[in-house]
Design an enzyme around this catalytic site. Structure first.
Site, PDB file in Angstrom:
ATOM      1  N   ASP A 176      70.679 -60.368 -25.038  1.00  0.00           N
ATOM      2  CA  ASP A 176      69.490 -60.768 -24.239  1.00  0.00           C
ATOM      3  C   ASP A 176      70.220 -60.514 -22.751  1.00  0.00           C
ATOM      4  O   ASP A 176      71.353 -60.017 -22.555  1.00  0.00           O
ATOM      5  CB  ASP A 176      68.963 -62.291 -24.221  1.00  0.00           C
ATOM      6  CG  ASP A 176      67.574 -62.261 -23.821  1.00  0.00           C
ATOM      7  OD1 ASP A 176      67.146 -61.979 -22.957  1.00  0.00           O
ATOM      8  OD2 ASP A 176      66.872 -62.600 -25.081  1.00  0.00           O
ATOM      9  N   HIS A 179      64.954 -57.206 -22.180  1.00  0.00           N
ATOM     10  CA  HIS A 179      65.744 -58.344 -22.552  1.00  0.00           C
ATOM     11  C   HIS A 179      66.978 -57.778 -22.707  1.00  0.00           C
ATOM     12  O   HIS A 179      67.902 -58.063 -23.526  1.00  0.00           O
ATOM     13  CB  HIS A 179      65.536 -59.260 -23.665  1.00  0.00           C
ATOM     14  CG  HIS A 179      64.271 -60.198 -23.123  1.00  0.00           C
ATOM     15  ND1 HIS A 179      64.572 -61.327 -22.580  1.00  0.00           N
ATOM     16  CD2 HIS A 179      62.902 -60.102 -23.366  1.00  0.00           C
ATOM     17  CE1 HIS A 179      63.444 -61.802 -22.122  1.00  0.00           C
ATOM     18  NE2 HIS A 179      62.490 -61.212 -22.938  1.00  0.00           N
ATOM     19  N   GLU A 236      58.343 -58.509 -24.174  1.00  0.00           N
ATOM     20  CA  GLU A 236      58.291 -58.710 -22.695  1.00  0.00           C
ATOM     21  C   GLU A 236      59.092 -57.586 -22.054  1.00  0.00           C
ATOM     22  O   GLU A 236      60.105 -57.859 -21.404  1.00  0.00           O
ATOM     23  CB  GLU A 236      59.082 -60.081 -22.370  1.00  0.00           C
ATOM     24  CG  GLU A 236      58.474 -61.355 -22.787  1.00  0.00           C
ATOM     25  CD  GLU A 236      58.937 -62.691 -22.739  1.00  0.00           C
ATOM     26  OE1 GLU A 236      58.251 -63.532 -22.508  1.00  0.00           O
ATOM     27  OE2 GLU A 236      60.201 -62.584 -22.728  1.00  0.00           O
TER      28      GLU A 236
HETATM   29  C1  TNX Z   1      59.797 -65.922 -24.952  1.00  0.00           C
HETATM   30  S1  TNX Z   1      59.569 -65.319 -27.789  1.00  0.00           S
HETATM   31  C2  TNX Z   1      60.685 -64.873 -25.054  1.00  0.00           C
HETATM   32  C3  TNX Z   1      62.081 -65.547 -25.022  1.00  0.00           C
HETATM   33  C4  TNX Z   1      62.246 -66.873 -24.548  1.00  0.00           C
HETATM   34  C5  TNX Z   1      61.084 -67.667 -24.920  1.00  0.00           C
HETATM   35  C6  TNX Z   1      61.273 -69.160 -24.596  1.00  0.00           C
HETATM   36  C7  TNX Z   1      59.803 -63.924 -27.357  1.00  0.00           C
HETATM   37  C8  TNX Z   1      60.017 -62.650 -28.273  1.00  0.00           C
HETATM   38  N1  TNX Z   1      60.421 -63.830 -25.970  1.00  0.00           N
HETATM   39  O1  TNX Z   1      62.642 -64.474 -24.297  1.00  0.00           O
HETATM   40  O2  TNX Z   1      63.443 -67.433 -24.783  1.00  0.00           O
HETATM   41  O3  TNX Z   1      59.871 -67.098 -24.500  1.00  0.00           O
HETATM   42  O4  TNX Z   1      60.247 -69.901 -25.015  1.00  0.00           O
END
Ligand code: TNX
Length: 504
Positions: A170, A241, A305
């Protein structure tokens, strides 16, 4: 007091006591598992059964298509224990059931003296509802120590959860050793500090954190998990990420002249991988090492994201989008992920992705992890793609369980136990509970957030959803039955020293 609840269970008169004379008939790996799980606390040798033994635990493979890939049947009566399954996986779950039927001292690490290892006579037929029963553990935000990962696998197997989704990379850390790109862990495995308190408060704690796993360590973990019927799916989160990777290799980013640090706060980094051929080749090389360590058919390539501002500002990226005839720069993500899918297909692997790909051209054959709400499950199905139900509304165990101010710090909330138990996943490959670790830096914190909610989700996955009222609430008898059984189950976690959140 079985958890997850078996498909069918019928009491039979009497009982059977496992003792020093009891022998075992089973495929070797299953017999070894039985000894490994029951031996330490009982002190019993459980040797291979001889032909004239009359106290026998027999676990055999049979040709019964109704039991599927993981089902088993088990009969205990005063003459002995007989389990049958079509696969060793099924026999392994029968071993977990046998263990649950023994007095809960069987979960103690030390030999328990003065206990009669009595099994109630019963006839069980048990077949899981969903093929995918997973648990995501985020070891990127905090590098959880290996002994903890072994314990975590034990806990999954105890709940008949068959998949550990290991989130290995990440913005704030890269934990997977890559021989070809050593700086990924040497540089990307370490950060200068982490948020103190909630990230939105913007305070840093000033304490460096880091670590990573050697490939050999992960191979051993994979083998250990496989003996328990748990597959490990690695996740390399791409192309977003990925700030830790860009910090290690600036040429993977969109501005090679810029030196980024490994992320020190939580949230979504705006820095993403570039889409140049050299970076794609590097990522494929990385994935080659991933598949070499993890034999499981699925490789998760992330995709959640992913901000597109850097691509939109990049002449190379916008030119590529135009050349590919893509209407939007964002669709480059689908195209790029398709290249990873094709590369992995060459290794006989399938890809798993987060549900954002549905909006950016998910590659054919991808399995979608629907996290942004239950409607994303429907969206995956509408796109003709298999889905694993992982919506934050029912499966994000990094969320607080209640709004009590005494709850340990959490990213968000609230996700109560009853909401998890009442989850209706629908027609999906399976379910998965998420333990993102931003606010779970230590083993005790993970256990607190994981249990009992993960036990509830394990039951949804294995036994199928329970009926809920029109407003989604659990009918009181259903709730009472589950709570009663769960209270008994928590005694097992007590013996294991797992500090779960007590029932309200
Ligand atoms: C969203 S769920 C994210 C993560 C975070 C999480 C925290 C997802 C695929 N991405 O990077 O850790 O929310 O709840």
């Amino acid at each position: 007091m079985l958890l997850p609840r078996p498909t069918r269970s019928t009491p039979v008169a009497g009982h059977f006591t496992v003792d020093a004379t009891t022998g075992v008939h089973a495929p070797e790996s299953v017999a070894d598992l039985l000894r490994e799980l029951i031996g330490p606390a009982t002190g019993l040798p459980l040797p291979p059964a001889g032909p004239s033994d009359d106290s026998v635990i027999s676990l055999r493979l049979t040709d019964d298509p109704t039991l599927g890939a993981e089902g088993y049947q088990l009969r205990i009566d005063p003459s002995g224990v007989r389990a049958r399954a079509g696969t060793e996986a099924g026999l392994r779950w029968a071993v977990q059931t046998l263990r649950q039927l023994l007095p809960d001292q069987v979960y103690a690490a030390e030999p328990a003296r003065g206990v009669s290892w009595r099994l109630p006579a019963v006839e069980i037929v048990d077949v899981p509802t969903y093929a995918w029963r997973g648990s995501l553990l985020d070891v990127a935000r905090w590098c959880h120590p290996l002994p903890f990962l072994y314990r975590y696998v034990d806990l999954l197997a105890l709940h008949k959860l068959n998949t550990l989704h290991l989130h290995l990379t990440d913005d704030q850390g890269w934990r997977f050793e890559v021989r070809r790109f050593p700086r990924l862990t040497e540089v990307g495995g370490f950060r200068a500090e982490s948020p103190a308190g909630h990230a939105r408060d913007g305070r840093g704690g000033g304490m460096p954190h880091g670590g990573w796993y050697q490939q050999s360590e992960l191979r051993d973990l994979v083998a250990y998990a496989a003996r328990r019927g748990v597959r490990i799916m690695p996740e390399i989160d791409l192309p977003g990420h990925a700030q830790a990777a860009i910090a290690a290799y600036p040429e993977f980013g969109n501005d090679p002249g810029r030196r980024l640090a490994v992320g020190t706060t939580w949230g979504i980094s705006t820095h993403v991988l570039n889409l140049e051929p050299a970076t794609l080749t590097a990522v494929c090389d990385i994935l080659d090492e991933v598949v070499d360590v993890f034999p499981f058919e699925y490789v998760h390539v992330g995709g959640d994201e992913v901000p597109t501002a850097e691509w939109a500002a990049s002449p190379a990226a916008t030119a590529r989008a135009a050349e590919l005839g893509l209407g939007r720069v964002a669709d480059l993500q689908g195209w790029w992920t398709g290249r990873l899918a094709a590369h992995l297909a060459g290794h006989g692997r399938r890809i798993a992705v987060w549900d954002e790909l549905l909006d950016r051209g998910a590659p054919a054959g991808a399995t979608v992890f629907a996290w942004r709400g239950t409607d994303r499950i429907d969206a995956a199905r509408a796109a003709g793609l298999p889905a694993v139900a992982a919506p934050f509304s029912h499966t994000y165990f990094d969320w607080a369980e209640s709004d009590d101010p005494a709850e340990p710090l959490a990213i968000a909330g609230v996700l109560p136990l009853d909401t998890v138990y009442g989850f209706q996943p629908g027609d999906v490959l399976g379910v998965q509970g998420q333990l993102w670790s931003e606010y779970l830096p230590t083993e005790p914190r993970v256990w607190w957030r994981a249990f009992p909610r993960l036990a509830a989700l394990a039951e949804v996955g294995w036994s199928g959803p329970v009926r809920v009222d029109a407003d989604g609430a659990l009918p009181p008898p259903t709730r009472a039955e589950f709570r009663g059984r769960l209270a008994g189950h928590l005694r097992r976690l007590d013996r294991l020293g797992v500090g779960y959140r007590p029932l309200d």
